[in-house]
Write a protein that holds these residues in place. Structure first.
Motif, PDB file in Angstrom:
ATOM      1  N   ALA A  40       0.839  -1.209   0.000  1.00  0.00           N
ATOM      2  CA  ALA A  40       0.000   0.000   0.000  1.00  0.00           C
ATOM      3  C   ALA A  40       0.867   1.249   0.000  1.00  0.00           C
ATOM      4  CB  ALA A  40      -0.932  -0.024   1.205  1.00  0.00           C
ATOM      5  N   ARG A  41       1.921   1.240   0.859  1.00  0.00           N
ATOM      6  CA  ARG A  41       2.825   2.393   0.904  1.00  0.00           C
ATOM      7  C   ARG A  41       3.624   2.523  -0.386  1.00  0.00           C
ATOM      8  NH1 ARG A  41       0.998   5.891   4.614  1.00  0.00           N
ATOM      9  NH2 ARG A  41       0.793   4.974   6.673  1.00  0.00           N
ATOM     10  N   ALA A  42       4.034   1.387  -0.936  1.00  0.00           N
ATOM     11  CA  ALA A  42       4.785   1.423  -2.192  1.00  0.00           C
ATOM     12  C   ALA A  42       3.935   2.006  -3.314  1.00  0.00           C
ATOM     13  CB  ALA A  42       5.266   0.022  -2.546  1.00  0.00           C
ATOM     14  N   ALA A  43       2.623   1.685  -3.309  1.00  0.00           N
ATOM     15  CA  ALA A  43       1.725   2.225  -4.325  1.00  0.00           C
ATOM     16  C   ALA A  43       1.585   3.736  -4.203  1.00  0.00           C
ATOM     17  CB  ALA A  43       0.355   1.555  -4.205  1.00  0.00           C
ATOM     18  N   GLU A  44       1.772   4.252  -2.988  1.00  0.00           N
ATOM     19  CA  GLU A  44       1.705   5.702  -2.759  1.00  0.00           C
ATOM     20  C   GLU A  44       3.013   6.391  -3.151  1.00  0.00           C
ATOM     21  OE1 GLU A  44       0.771   6.073   1.343  1.00  0.00           O
ATOM     22  OE2 GLU A  44      -1.349   5.535   1.098  1.00  0.00           O
ATOM     23  N   GLY A  45       4.021   5.598  -3.510  1.00  0.00           N
ATOM     24  CA  GLY A  45       5.294   6.180  -3.931  1.00  0.00           C
ATOM     25  C   GLY A  45       6.370   6.192  -2.872  1.00  0.00           C
ATOM     26  N   TRP A  46       6.149   5.545  -1.712  1.00  0.00           N
ATOM     27  CA  TRP A  46       7.137   5.565  -0.638  1.00  0.00           C
ATOM     28  C   TRP A  46       8.322   4.670  -0.983  1.00  0.00           C
ATOM     29  CZ3 TRP A  46       7.457   8.800   3.373  1.00  0.00           C
ATOM     30  CH2 TRP A  46       6.313   9.522   3.727  1.00  0.00           C
ATOM     31  N   VAL A  47       9.517   5.192  -0.760  1.00  0.00           N
ATOM     32  CA  VAL A  47      10.754   4.448  -0.989  1.00  0.00           C
ATOM     33  C   VAL A  47      11.656   4.611   0.235  1.00  0.00           C
ATOM     34  CG1 VAL A  47      10.669   4.705  -3.498  1.00  0.00           C
ATOM     35  CG2 VAL A  47      11.838   6.429  -2.113  1.00  0.00           C
ATOM     36  N   SER A  48      12.651   3.736   0.350  1.00  0.00           N
ATOM     37  CA  SER A  48      13.640   3.839   1.420  1.00  0.00           C
ATOM     38  C   SER A  48      15.022   4.020   0.806  1.00  0.00           C
ATOM     39  CB  SER A  48      13.622   2.593   2.310  1.00  0.00           C
ATOM     40  OG  SER A  48      14.045   1.458   1.585  1.00  0.00           O
ATOM     41  N   ALA A  49      15.912   4.666   1.557  1.00  0.00           N
ATOM     42  CA  ALA A  49      17.286   4.887   1.089  1.00  0.00           C
ATOM     43  C   ALA A  49      18.183   5.118   2.298  1.00  0.00           C
ATOM     44  CB  ALA A  49      17.345   6.091   0.146  1.00  0.00           C
ATOM     45  N   THR A  50      19.454   4.822   2.138  1.00  0.00           N
ATOM     46  CA  THR A  50      20.432   5.086   3.195  1.00  0.00           C
ATOM     47  C   THR A  50      20.804   6.561   3.166  1.00  0.00           C
ATOM     48  OG1 THR A  50      21.320   2.847   3.018  1.00  0.00           O
ATOM     49  CG2 THR A  50      22.688   4.482   4.122  1.00  0.00           C
ATOM     50  N   TYR A  51      20.667   7.214   4.319  1.00  0.00           N
ATOM     51  CA  TYR A  51      20.991   8.641   4.432  1.00  0.00           C
ATOM     52  C   TYR A  51      22.240   8.800   5.277  1.00  0.00           C
ATOM     53  CZ  TYR A  51      20.638  13.524   5.972  1.00  0.00           C
ATOM     54  OH  TYR A  51      20.913  14.826   6.259  1.00  0.00           O
ATOM     55  N   SER A  52      23.268   9.436   4.716  1.00  0.00           N
ATOM     56  CA  SER A  52      24.526   9.681   5.426  1.00  0.00           C
ATOM     57  C   SER A  52      24.547  11.122   5.910  1.00  0.00           C
ATOM     58  CB  SER A  52      25.723   9.421   4.511  1.00  0.00           C
ATOM     59  OG  SER A  52      25.719   8.093   4.037  1.00  0.00           O
ATOM     60  N   ARG A  53      24.829  11.286   7.199  1.00  0.00           N
ATOM     61  CA  ARG A  53      24.824  12.618   7.792  1.00  0.00           C
ATOM     62  C   ARG A  53      26.127  12.857   8.540  1.00  0.00           C
ATOM     63  NH1 ARG A  53      20.726  14.821  12.536  1.00  0.00           N
ATOM     64  NH2 ARG A  53      21.245  17.044  12.369  1.00  0.00           N
ATOM     65  N   SER A  54      26.644  14.085   8.465  1.00  0.00           N
ATOM     66  CA  SER A  54      27.879  14.443   9.153  1.00  0.00           C
ATOM     67  C   SER A  54      27.607  15.573  10.142  1.00  0.00           C
ATOM     68  CB  SER A  54      28.939  14.888   8.134  1.00  0.00           C
ATOM     69  OG  SER A  54      30.120  15.299   8.784  1.00  0.00           O
ATOM     70  N   LEU A  55      28.071  15.412  11.386  1.00  0.00           N
ATOM     71  CA  LEU A  55      27.952  16.446  12.424  1.00  0.00           C
ATOM     72  C   LEU A  55      29.343  16.813  12.915  1.00  0.00           C
ATOM     73  CD1 LEU A  55      25.079  14.949  14.641  1.00  0.00           C
ATOM     74  CD2 LEU A  55      24.868  16.780  12.973  1.00  0.00           C
ATOM     75  N   THR A  56      29.610  18.095  13.039  1.00  0.00           N
ATOM     76  CA  THR A  56      30.881  18.571  13.591  1.00  0.00           C
ATOM     77  C   THR A  56      30.582  19.484  14.770  1.00  0.00           C
ATOM     78  OG1 THR A  56      31.972  18.451  11.440  1.00  0.00           O
ATOM     79  CG2 THR A  56      33.031  19.785  13.126  1.00  0.00           C
ATOM     80  N   GLY A  57      31.221  19.251  15.886  1.00  0.00           N
ATOM     81  CA  GLY A  57      30.995  20.064  17.077  1.00  0.00           C
ATOM     82  C   GLY A  57      31.948  19.681  18.189  1.00  0.00           C
ATOM     83  N   TYR A  58      31.564  20.013  19.420  1.00  0.00           N
ATOM     84  CA  TYR A  58      32.437  19.824  20.572  1.00  0.00           C
ATOM     85  C   TYR A  58      31.750  18.979  21.633  1.00  0.00           C
ATOM     86  CZ  TYR A  58      35.183  23.538  18.454  1.00  0.00           C
ATOM     87  OH  TYR A  58      35.940  24.281  17.583  1.00  0.00           O
ATOM     88  N   ILE A  59      32.543  18.112  22.284  1.00  0.00           N
ATOM     89  CA  ILE A  59      32.053  17.265  23.354  1.00  0.00           C
ATOM     90  C   ILE A  59      33.004  17.405  24.542  1.00  0.00           C
ATOM     91  CG2 ILE A  59      33.259  15.271  22.359  1.00  0.00           C
ATOM     92  CD1 ILE A  59      31.149  13.475  23.584  1.00  0.00           C
ATOM     93  N   HIS A  60      32.451  17.466  25.751  1.00  0.00           N
ATOM     94  CA  HIS A  60      33.297  17.613  26.934  1.00  0.00           C
ATOM     95  C   HIS A  60      34.022  16.307  27.210  1.00  0.00           C
ATOM     96  CE1 HIS A  60      34.422  18.455  31.160  1.00  0.00           C
ATOM     97  NE2 HIS A  60      34.470  19.709  30.718  1.00  0.00           N
ATOM     98  N   SER A  61      35.269  16.422  27.688  1.00  0.00           N
ATOM     99  CA  SER A  61      36.096  15.237  27.921  1.00  0.00           C
ATOM    100  C   SER A  61      35.486  14.281  28.940  1.00  0.00           C
ATOM    101  CB  SER A  61      37.496  15.664  28.374  1.00  0.00           C
ATOM    102  OG  SER A  61      37.419  16.481  29.530  1.00  0.00           O
ATOM    103  N   SER A  62      34.621  14.795  29.842  1.00  0.00           N
ATOM    104  CA  SER A  62      33.981  13.931  30.838  1.00  0.00           C
ATOM    105  C   SER A  62      33.013  12.944  30.200  1.00  0.00           C
ATOM    106  CB  SER A  62      33.251  14.782  31.878  1.00  0.00           C
ATOM    107  OG  SER A  62      32.214  15.549  31.273  1.00  0.00           O
ATOM    108  N   ASN A  63      32.629  13.197  28.945  1.00  0.00           N
ATOM    109  CA  ASN A  63      31.703  12.319  28.245  1.00  0.00           C
ATOM    110  C   ASN A  63      32.417  11.315  27.342  1.00  0.00           C
ATOM    111  OD1 ASN A  63      29.221  13.348  29.251  1.00  0.00           O
ATOM    112  ND2 ASN A  63      29.412  15.107  27.890  1.00  0.00           N
ATOM    113  N   MET A  64      33.745  11.200  27.505  1.00  0.00           N
ATOM    114  CA  MET A  64      34.494  10.213  26.750  1.00  0.00           C
ATOM    115  C   MET A  64      34.597   8.934  27.573  1.00  0.00           C
ATOM    116  SD  MET A  64      35.278  11.608  23.848  1.00  0.00           S
ATOM    117  CE  MET A  64      36.665  10.670  23.198  1.00  0.00           C
ATOM    118  N   GLY A  65      34.372   7.792  26.930  1.00  0.00           N
ATOM    119  CA  GLY A  65      34.440   6.510  27.608  1.00  0.00           C
ATOM    120  C   GLY A  65      35.867   6.036  27.798  1.00  0.00           C
TER     121      GLY A  65
END
Length: 248
Positions: free
Chosen positions: A55-80
């Motif tokens: 039913a969803r395919a008939a409506e035109g729905w498709v799936s795809a792999t989406y690659s996203r890149s984030l650049t920012g800062y993290i506090h050292s206390s949050n490093m494992g």
């Protein structure tokens, strides 16, 4: 009378450009969580595949792999212990707790550490399966507009370059007179913003500030400064280009 066809042409052309983008969702449903709006031909989006639901395919729905890149800062206390960010840790736009978050770390992220210190600058590469509804066949008006643009390249819209502008934010701390480093080296700027523990957040450039009265009335007091944070060239120091200041 010649202006009407031109108006119709550019209106149709604008419609064609608007239809070129698709909305990505976490599920094949328009009411599912929205991810982003993107050109389906973007290199960040993999090949589209019709969804399993007929039913969803008939409506035109498709799936795809989406690659996203984030650049920012993290506090050292949050490093494992393995020196990777802990899942759920906040990624900030600047190395300050009250700066705007750009996202959170997730299990399975590919993380590149760009710089180290109390705050680590990181780049996160993330892949997820996204869903969108494929565009329908273009209307006759849209097809005509595309044909006209193809026949006359001079009428094609000029694409302006994307200009990255500094982010203006509010920063909280104590406004103080800058002291020479180690009692010997002159500070880059006469003022600094420090946190409640007395640690410097950034040097403060007051050359573009708009304030009634004297800056001396803000010295050694808790304040909120609205401005843009920039990193000094060839130095691990930050400058806050202040636009205004008020007592906290």
């Amino acid at each position: 009378m010649k202006t009407l066809p031109l108006i119709l042409f550019f209106s149709c052309l604008g419609l064609a450009n608007a239809q070129a983008l698709v909305d990505l969702h976490v599920a094949p449903d328009a009411s599912a969580k929205f991810i982003t709006r993107i050109d389906p031909n973007s290199p960040s989006l993999g090949p589209a595949t019709p969804v399993d639901d007929p039913a969803r395919a008939a409506e035109g729905w498709v799936s795809a792999t989406y690659s996203r890149s984030l650049t920012g800062y993290i506090h050292s206390s949050n490093m494992g212990p393995d020196q990777t960010p802990q899942p759920g840790a906040a990624i900030f736009s600047f190395p300050i707790e009250n700066s705007a978050p750009v996202g959170t770390c997730l299990q399975g992220d590919a993380v590149e550490i760009l710089s180290r210190g109390e705050w680590l600058q990181i780049r996160v590469q993330r892949q997820l399966v996204a869903y969108y509804r494929g565009s329908s066949a273009p209307s006759s008006a849209t097809a005509s507009a595309k044909a006209m643009a193809a026949k006359d390249p001079a009428r094609e819209p000029v694409r302006e370059p994307i200009v990255e502008r500094p982010i203006t934010q509010s920063f909280s701390g104590v406004f103080k007179q800058a002291a020479p480093r180690l009692g010997l080296f002159t500070a880059p700027l006469p003022f600094v913003l420090v946190d409640d523990n007395g640690k410097r957040v950034a040097h403060v450039d007051t050359s573009g500030i708009v304030v009634a009265g004297s800056l001396q009335s803000f010295l050694n007091k808790p304040v909120v400064i609205h401005g843009q944070l920039e990193k000094l060239p060839d130095a691990n120091q930050w400058v806050l280009r202040a636009r205004n200041i008020r007592l906290r």
